[in-house]
Design an enzyme around this catalytic site. Structure first.
Site, PDB file in Angstrom:
ATOM      1  N   ARG A  99       0.811  -1.214   0.000  1.00 44.34           N
ATOM      2  CA  ARG A  99       0.000   0.000   0.000  1.00 44.34           C
ATOM      3  C   ARG A  99       0.845   1.265   0.000  1.00 44.34           C
ATOM      4  O   ARG A  99       0.534   2.234  -0.705  1.00 44.34           O
ATOM      5  CB  ARG A  99      -0.969  -0.012   1.185  1.00 44.34           C
ATOM      6  CG  ARG A  99      -1.870   1.227   1.303  1.00 44.34           C
ATOM      7  CD  ARG A  99      -2.492   1.656  -0.015  1.00 44.34           C
ATOM      8  NE  ARG A  99      -3.204   0.585  -0.703  1.00 44.34           N
ATOM      9  CZ  ARG A  99      -3.574   0.626  -1.981  1.00 44.34           C
ATOM     10  NH1 ARG A  99      -3.245   1.676  -2.722  1.00 44.34           N
ATOM     11  NH2 ARG A  99      -4.216  -0.372  -2.530  1.00 44.34           N
ATOM     12  N   LYS A 134       1.076  24.099  -3.412  1.00 45.42           N
ATOM     13  CA  LYS A 134      -0.191  23.452  -3.049  1.00 45.42           C
ATOM     14  C   LYS A 134      -0.029  21.939  -3.188  1.00 45.42           C
ATOM     15  O   LYS A 134      -0.562  21.295  -4.088  1.00 45.42           O
ATOM     16  CB  LYS A 134      -1.320  23.970  -3.932  1.00 45.42           C
ATOM     17  CG  LYS A 134      -1.572  25.467  -3.747  1.00 45.42           C
ATOM     18  CD  LYS A 134      -2.582  25.998  -4.729  1.00 45.42           C
ATOM     19  CE  LYS A 134      -2.762  27.502  -4.567  1.00 45.42           C
ATOM     20  NZ  LYS A 134      -3.694  28.070  -5.560  1.00 45.42           N
ATOM     21  N   LYS A 166       4.410  38.551  -2.432  1.00 44.39           N
ATOM     22  CA  LYS A 166       3.034  38.506  -2.913  1.00 44.39           C
ATOM     23  C   LYS A 166       2.265  39.729  -2.432  1.00 44.39           C
ATOM     24  O   LYS A 166       2.804  40.601  -1.747  1.00 44.39           O
ATOM     25  CB  LYS A 166       2.373  37.200  -2.452  1.00 44.39           C
ATOM     26  CG  LYS A 166       3.159  35.951  -2.879  1.00 44.39           C
ATOM     27  CD  LYS A 166       2.365  34.687  -2.742  1.00 44.39           C
ATOM     28  CE  LYS A 166       1.383  34.525  -3.869  1.00 44.39           C
ATOM     29  NZ  LYS A 166       0.701  33.205  -3.840  1.00 44.39           N
ATOM     30  N   GLU A 199       4.709  39.616  -7.157  1.00 45.03           N
ATOM     31  CA  GLU A 199       3.369  39.485  -7.708  1.00 45.03           C
ATOM     32  C   GLU A 199       2.799  40.874  -7.937  1.00 45.03           C
ATOM     33  O   GLU A 199       2.871  41.730  -7.053  1.00 45.03           O
ATOM     34  CB  GLU A 199       2.490  38.699  -6.728  1.00 45.03           C
ATOM     35  CG  GLU A 199       1.050  38.531  -7.161  1.00 45.03           C
ATOM     36  CD  GLU A 199       0.223  37.822  -6.110  1.00 45.03           C
ATOM     37  OE1 GLU A 199       0.048  36.605  -6.220  1.00 45.03           O
ATOM     38  OE2 GLU A 199      -0.235  38.494  -5.161  1.00 45.03           O
ATOM     39  N   ASP A 220      -0.759  38.307 -11.672  1.00 46.55           N
ATOM     40  CA  ASP A 220      -1.776  37.611 -10.887  1.00 46.55           C
ATOM     41  C   ASP A 220      -3.181  37.907 -11.384  1.00 46.55           C
ATOM     42  O   ASP A 220      -3.631  39.060 -11.383  1.00 46.55           O
ATOM     43  CB  ASP A 220      -1.649  38.011  -9.416  1.00 46.55           C
ATOM     44  CG  ASP A 220      -2.660  37.290  -8.539  1.00 46.55           C
ATOM     45  OD1 ASP A 220      -2.785  36.060  -8.668  1.00 46.55           O
ATOM     46  OD2 ASP A 220      -3.329  37.959  -7.721  1.00 46.55           O
TER      47      ASP A 220
END
Length: 281
Positions: A99, A134, A166, A199, A220
């Protein structure tokens, strides 16, 4: 900071701990300790293979006596019925590693397959598809390796290997000029050599970023039309990256603007694993 191999070893230690616990009591109760056998990894869905070398680490860590014979390597296109590798040794070890190995290989192969599909949409263009942060906690290095196997490129690995200013950083710092100046001062004082990306949200911020002499500008949530205008304004003075809600369907339109990179969170945050099974033979 831990090395790649150390981080993968930590991941495997955790994986065995959460899956095997104090023992695979089904296997321990039904399979004699000295029983040996062989299993093979069979592909059940077309895609791009990834994770073979990590699978080898799974088997070696759990039982160094397991013998793995590889027939298909990472990066290959695979189809239903293909046999990727066989593993021989103690049946108990084969069953207890199954697994963990499948979880890793299905996930990595799914990411490689998805990345391959995205990069194919950019065929003939200079634009490269990028991953993001992410990712699945603990699996970031493996997921980013899968992106590269699928033909994409890696953005920063984490918060430590690039300065990415950012919108929130800009707002808290008082503006792009202030944020970039502070970042350059920090790098000089700490002796670090890191690229700086900013950004931007509009044309005025693009001009500010260019004046600050940054390494890359992230556009962005720009439309393809606004992106084309921005790329023309930047005119090769720095690298460019498109980000924000870009899908497989809209990817080509962004690539045709001449942007250098397109970052896509979907490569890792919502990908479907590639179907495969590990069967006795």
């Amino acid at each position: 900071m831990k090395s790649r191999d150390e981080l993968i070893d930590d991941l495997l230690t955790l994986s065995f701990a959460e899956d095997v616990g104090d023992g695979d009591h089904t296997t321990l109760s039904t399979i004699p300790a000295d029983a040996t056998g062989r299993q093979r990894l069979i592909i059940k869905e077309a895609g791009i293979l990834a994770g073979v070398e990590v699978a080898r680490k799974v088997f070696e860590k759990f039982d160094p006596e397991l013998k793995m014979t590889v027939y298909i390597n990472d990066g290959a296109e695979v189809n239903p019925g293909d046999v990727v590798f066989t593993v021989e040794g103690k049946v108990r070890s084969l069953l207890q590693t199954e697994r963990t190995m499948l979880n890793i290989m299905q996930r990595m192969s799914g990411i490689a397959t998805t990345t391959h599909e995205y990069q194919k949409r950019l065929a003939g263009l200079k634009t490269k598809v990028l991953d993001t942060r992410k990712t699945t906690p603990g699996m970031r290095l493996l997921e980013k390796e899968a992106v590269k196997i699928g033909g994409g490129a890696n953005h920063r690995i984490g918060l430590f290997d690039m300065i990415l200013i950012k919108d929130n950083h800009v707002d808290f710092a008082g503006g792009i000029p202030q944020a970039v100046a502070a970042a350059k001062k920090y790098l000089a004082e700490t002796g670090r050599d890191l690229k700086i990306e900013v950004e931007v949200r509009n044309t005025d911020e693009i001009r500010q970023a260019l004046a600050a002499n940054v390494d890359r500008i992230m556009l962005d949530n720009f439309t393809p039309e606004r992106t084309a205008e921005a790329v023309k304004l930047i005119n090769g003075q720095t690298e460019t990256e498109s980000s924000g809600g870009i899908t497989l369907e809209t990817l080509r339109a962004y690539g045709e603007t001449g942007v250098d990179y397109i970052s896509v969170g979907a490569l890792t945050h919502s990908v479907k694993g590639l179907d495969m099974s590990f069967k006795a033979c």
